[in-house]
Scaffold this motif. Structure first.
Motif, mmCIF file in Angstrom:
data_model
loop_
_atom_site.group_PDB
_atom_site.id
_atom_site.type_symbol
_atom_site.label_atom_id
_atom_site.label_comp_id
_atom_site.label_asym_id
_atom_site.label_seq_id
_atom_site.Cartn_x
_atom_site.Cartn_y
_atom_site.Cartn_z
ATOM 1 N N TYR A 240 17.803 35.124 90.390
ATOM 2 C CA TYR A 240 17.635 35.620 91.760
ATOM 3 C C TYR A 240 16.255 35.299 92.308
ATOM 4 O O TYR A 240 16.074 35.032 93.487
ATOM 5 N N ASN A 241 15.241 35.323 91.453
ATOM 6 C CA ASN A 241 13.872 35.055 91.924
ATOM 7 C C ASN A 241 13.526 33.574 91.825
ATOM 8 O O ASN A 241 12.376 33.193 92.011
ATOM 9 N N CYS B 252 26.417 39.887 75.838
ATOM 10 C CA CYS B 252 27.424 39.349 76.764
ATOM 11 C C CYS B 252 27.304 40.031 78.122
ATOM 12 O O CYS B 252 28.296 40.366 78.764
ATOM 13 N N GLN B 253 26.059 40.205 78.565
ATOM 14 C CA GLN B 253 25.796 41.113 79.681
ATOM 15 C C GLN B 253 26.313 40.631 81.021
ATOM 16 O O GLN B 253 26.615 41.423 81.891
ATOM 17 N N LEU B 254 26.363 39.307 81.190
ATOM 18 C CA LEU B 254 26.656 38.790 82.532
ATOM 19 C C LEU B 254 28.076 38.251 82.679
ATOM 20 O O LEU B 254 28.407 37.691 83.725
ATOM 21 N N ALA B 255 28.889 38.381 81.659
ATOM 22 C CA ALA B 255 30.222 37.770 81.691
ATOM 23 C C ALA B 255 30.994 38.207 82.930
ATOM 24 O O ALA B 255 30.937 39.366 83.343
ATOM 25 N N ASN C 122 16.948 43.930 91.472
ATOM 26 C CA ASN C 122 15.892 43.479 92.383
ATOM 27 C C ASN C 122 15.334 42.101 92.075
ATOM 28 O O ASN C 122 14.819 41.427 92.948
ATOM 29 N N LEU C 123 15.411 41.705 90.817
ATOM 30 C CA LEU C 123 14.609 40.553 90.408
ATOM 31 C C LEU C 123 15.378 39.482 89.643
ATOM 32 O O LEU C 123 15.358 38.312 90.007
ATOM 33 N N THR C 124 16.083 39.853 88.598
ATOM 34 C CA THR C 124 16.575 38.809 87.677
ATOM 35 C C THR C 124 17.858 38.141 88.154
ATOM 36 O O THR C 124 17.928 36.931 88.265
ATOM 37 N N VAL C 125 18.901 38.938 88.408
ATOM 38 C CA VAL C 125 20.179 38.315 88.788
ATOM 39 C C VAL C 125 20.639 38.725 90.180
ATOM 40 O O VAL C 125 21.613 38.170 90.695
ATOM 41 N N GLY C 126 19.970 39.689 90.788
ATOM 42 C CA GLY C 126 20.301 40.086 92.154
ATOM 43 C C GLY C 126 21.419 41.105 92.213
ATOM 44 O O GLY C 126 22.089 41.366 91.220
#
Lengths: 288, 546
Positions: free
Chosen positions: B317-318, B382-385, B416-420
């Motif tokens: 995201y950033n 597997c946090q973003l699957a 806020n920062l990493t993936v939005g």
């Protein structure tokens, strides 16, 4: 010498199968009394001739002639720190990056270690596969970053591709690794003085164990009798020497002090010179 | 042999045939049965033990992703933002401002008699101090003469004082490294980002080089934390497992009073795939009841908050560069194929969804070559699957162990920062996993977040971030599903569900003994359920008596 010199570290990068292990074996075979410390991600892929091995203990293999080979697993920085402390002190550290590592990031980390200095980043590219691999779904950006990080690219396995394909790959490489000197090799046989900065040896004929490749290199000496601005001199030498691969030597700066100038690809470094040296630069170029 | 029957206020069995009972009979460390006293009396002479008559008994909790070094870290000063219990049961209050961090460090400093001894501390999290950073000048107020190092909660950043920089030769100008921010004076501020930068200074501030290693004392302390949190089986997810470490672990876990079953996984780094498989097959032979060896952990990428996870388009995201691969697809494929062929069980660390996609691709290929009906390979974190990936996991027979705690500790930062915002909502998608019938566990990754499966269950049920926002309403799960995930769910990912995870005939007598009833307490209070201790293999361990 007035102070302990930093140990030069050469990072050997490149994707799996590009010929890193073969290159390191070539270096060991031609070390010729130089005490090389080789760091590899894992031992299994380094087929060292059994008669070279003197002792094997944990993560360290001692080789005849004073060379050592260590595996670093997941803690590269610690391994470099350990090797730099070894007695006798290695003359040169060669760090084989894993196939997915970014050599530029490793170089940044090395800059924080006090007794090491970066000698250069040599990245191997498999002439047969590098171009197609550079569009791989998962590895594309990793491979491009590896090539961008390089000071010297060894475009390897050229005997396996047709000359028009080789030409196309070379053109493509020129476009994506704009800072690197590109050297064509078969079986990773680049001369040791090209892969590792080695001032004593650069004035001698290059020997790679593969005479057919020595032809592409040209070595000459600059006397450097006049004093110069070392930074300006290095920049000019790089800009005006087509095919420059490496250069090293000593120059006198405007205030009369001796400085060491080292060049690899388009990168240069200037440092205090040791005592009792004579001015002069040795330059190695490769035929474009 | 003696039969003991425990009475309880309530027993949560996880056996659907009789989900709540009042008595459980055990013999030889196993469950004879659970039901009414009259039913159990049929097994023969028994001793009625009423120790737990006012307590709630549930199956011993299973932590499917932790590191035994949580035990070791408590040798260092704790400066985390949240209250946290140490192995001896002392609850360290969270420090709420930089001034409090320094005050606690001063207390520890005063206890050191050797003037040169380093002062290491851990679990700092400046996110909660409005991102105000700790500087070397701050730490110099604690001591200018001894090296001080404060590890962040994420494990990815280290703050040090001037003395530590000096010892490492880094108190100088001219440093040009993205992981070493400089102050106005051109000198490092004392913040060191990333393992490559932390290592050269870390050795001077008392942090052991191999942060994953766990010594004898640490392994003992880790088990005490297990008792205090109701855990009877815990993984030590990723260690090199050299012979001496395995010998130590066998010795310690084999002691009569060792209260936990430890499942260490062999880390893939540093050996070729062929040597890795060979080592793990040897390790498997060394397994004992309380030390289960023979599994592999493969680390595929880095972490999301460290921007080293591999994520798919459109990236961070950033705008940060994509992260790092820690293994090549070729080597991953080789390890997966050989493991499928030889029946070795693998867990893969993937934080980013691109890394997850690679594992799914490799599994699909591997299973075509080596069909395997019950491999239970597990995607860890597997946090973003996304939903499509969960559908593939289901088809490929994979399990998932989601990092539910992460959502609480770093959910705001992800938003806020990493993936939005949008992708932050789907992170650690427990409901999607269950909806697609992917066998699921949830974890703490202790010491990254504290060991405590009931807290982890609370995180998955409520999905609150530290700032108090609900993030991802649609991914909340029920209390019943969360309790399943921390017992049978986690046991299933370790192929131990036939032995542990429920209270029914034939299973291990592994129980969590609770003061409160997690089934009837308000879901938002699940984290407040108090733990009395555990029964492990029929042996009683009271937290108060550790």
């Amino acid at each position: 010498m007035t102070q302990a010199q930093n140990i030069p570290v050469t990072i050997v990068g490149g994707y799996l199968g590009s010929g890193k292990t073969t290159l390191i074996n070539n270096l060991l075979r031609h070390a010729d009394g130089k005490k090389l410390a080789i760091l590899v991600n894992e031992f299994g892929e380094l087929p060292i001739d059994a008669d070279l091995i003197e002792a094997e203990e944990g993560d360290v293999i001692s080789l005849s002639g004073g060379c050592v080979c260590c595996s670093y697993g997941n803690d590269l920085t610690s391994a470099v720190m350990d090797v730099a402390q070894m007695q006798p002190t290695p003359d040169h550290i060669v760090l084989e990056a894993s196939g997915v590592a970014l050599p530029g990031a490793i170089a940044s980390s090395l800059s924080l270690l006090n007794n090491c200095s970066l000698d250069g980043i040599v990245v191997l590219a498999d002439a047969e596969t590098v171009k197609s691999k550079s569009t791989d779904k998962y590895m594309s950006d990793t491979i491009m970053r590896q090539l961008t990080d390089a000071d010297i690219v060894l475009l390897n396995k050229i005997d396996l591709v047709a000359s028009e394909d080789l030409h196309a790959t070379r053109e493509w490489l020129n476009g994506c690794s704009n800072n690197a000197s590109i050297i064509e090799t078969k079986h990773s046989t680049a001369p040791i003085a090209v892969v590792l900065q080695d001032f004593e040896r650069q004035s001698q004929p290059l020997d790679s164990g593969a005479p057919q490749h020595v032809d592409q290199f040209h070595t000459y000496k600059l006397d450097m009798e006049k004093s110069v601005d070392p930074k300006h001199f290095a920049e000019e030498l790089i800009a005006n020497t087509p095919g420059i691969v490496r250069a090293k030597g000593f120059v006198r700066d405007k205030s009369g002090d001796l400085k060491t100038v080292q060049i690899v690809g388009k990168r240069f470094a200037i440092s205090e010179s040791p005592d009792n040296v004579e001015c002069g630069m040795v330059v190695i170029t490769v035929q474009p | 042999m003696t039969i003991t029957i425990f009475s309880a206020r309530k027993i949560i069995t996880m056996n659907p045939a009789r989900s709540n009972t009042t008595h459980v009979a055990i013999r030889d460390g196993h469950v004879l049965g659970s039901g009414s006293l009259e039913e159990l009396a049929g097994w023969g002479d028994y001793v009625l033990d009423e120790t737990f008559k006012d307590k709630v008994i549930m199956p011993g909790l299973v932590e499917g992703h932790s590191h035994a070094m949580e035990g070791t870290l408590w040798k260092y000063t704790y400066v985390g933002f949240f209250d946290r219990m140490d192995p001896h049961g002392k609850v360290w209050s969270g420090v709420k401002a930089i001034g409090e961090v320094l005050a606690r460090l001063k207390e520890s400093e005063a206890k050191l008699s050797d003037p040169d001894a380093p002062l290491p501390a851990w679990s700092l999290d400046p996110i909660y101090f409005d991102n105000e950073r700790v500087t070397r000048q701050d730490l110099d107020k604690v001591s200018e003469t001894r090296p001080i190092g404060v590890m962040h909660a994420s494990g990815h950043i280290l703050n040090v004082n001037s003395k530590a920089l000096e010892l490492a030769g880094l108190l100088k100008t001219g440093i040009d490294h993205p992981g070493v921010p400089l102050g106005e004076d051109g000198l490092p501020t004392g913040e060191l980002k990333g393992p490559d930068v932390m290592t050269p200074v870390g050795v001077h501030v008392g942090f052991d080089r191999d942060m994953l290693s766990c010594d004898e004392e640490g392994l003992i302390d880790f088990a005490k934390l297990c008792v205090r949190t109701g855990v009877t089986t815990a993984t030590d997810l990723a260690a090199r497992l050299p012979d001496d470490a395995v010998a130590m672990m066998s010795d310690v876990t084999g002691r009569d009073n060792y209260p936990a079953r430890i499942v260490p996984l062999r880390f893939h780094h540093g050996v070729t795939p062929v040597d890795l498989i060979e080592h793990v097959l040897k390790l498997k032979e060394l397994s004992s009841d309380r030390l289960r060896l023979g599994m592999i952990k493969v680390v595929v990428d880095g972490s999301i908050q460290g921007f080293s996870a591999r994520i798919r388009w459109p990236g961070y995201y950033n705008g940060a560069d994509n992260g790092l691969w820690y293994i090549s697809p070729e080597q991953l494929r080789e390890i997966i194929n050989m493991s499928l062929e030889k029946g070795i069980h693998i867990h893969t660390h993937t934080n980013g969804d691109e890394a997850t996609e690679l594992v799914l691709d490799c599994m699909e290929e591997g299973l075509r070559q080596y069909p395997s009906l019950d491999h239970r390979f597990t995607l860890q974190h597997c946090q973003l699957a996304d939903r499509a990936q969960f559908r593939r996991m289901a088809k490929l027979g994979m399990c998932v162990n989601l990092f539910a705690n992460h959502h609480f500790y770093w959910g705001d930062e992800h938003y806020n920062l990493t993936v939005g915002p949008e992708r932050a909502l789907r992170m650690n998608a427990c409901a999607t996993a269950l909806e697609n019938a992917v066998p699921m566990a949830i974890h703490s990754d202790a010491p990254i977040t504290p060991l405590g499966p009931l807290f982890t269950a609370w995180c998955a049920v409520n999905r609150l971030t530290a700032s108090g926002r609900t993030q991802g309403e649609s991914e909340k799960i029920s209390v019943a599903d969360a309790l399943y995930a921390i017992t049978l769910g986690a046991a299933y990912t370790l192929k131990l569900d036939g032995e542990i995870g429920s209270i029914e005939t034939g299973k291990r007598a592994d129980f969590a003994i609770l003061e409160d009833d997690p089934e009837s307490i308000a879901p938002e209070k699940l984290r407040d359920v108090k733990v009395w201790g555990t029964v492990q293999d029929g042996r009683i361990f009271s937290a108060a008596d550790l």
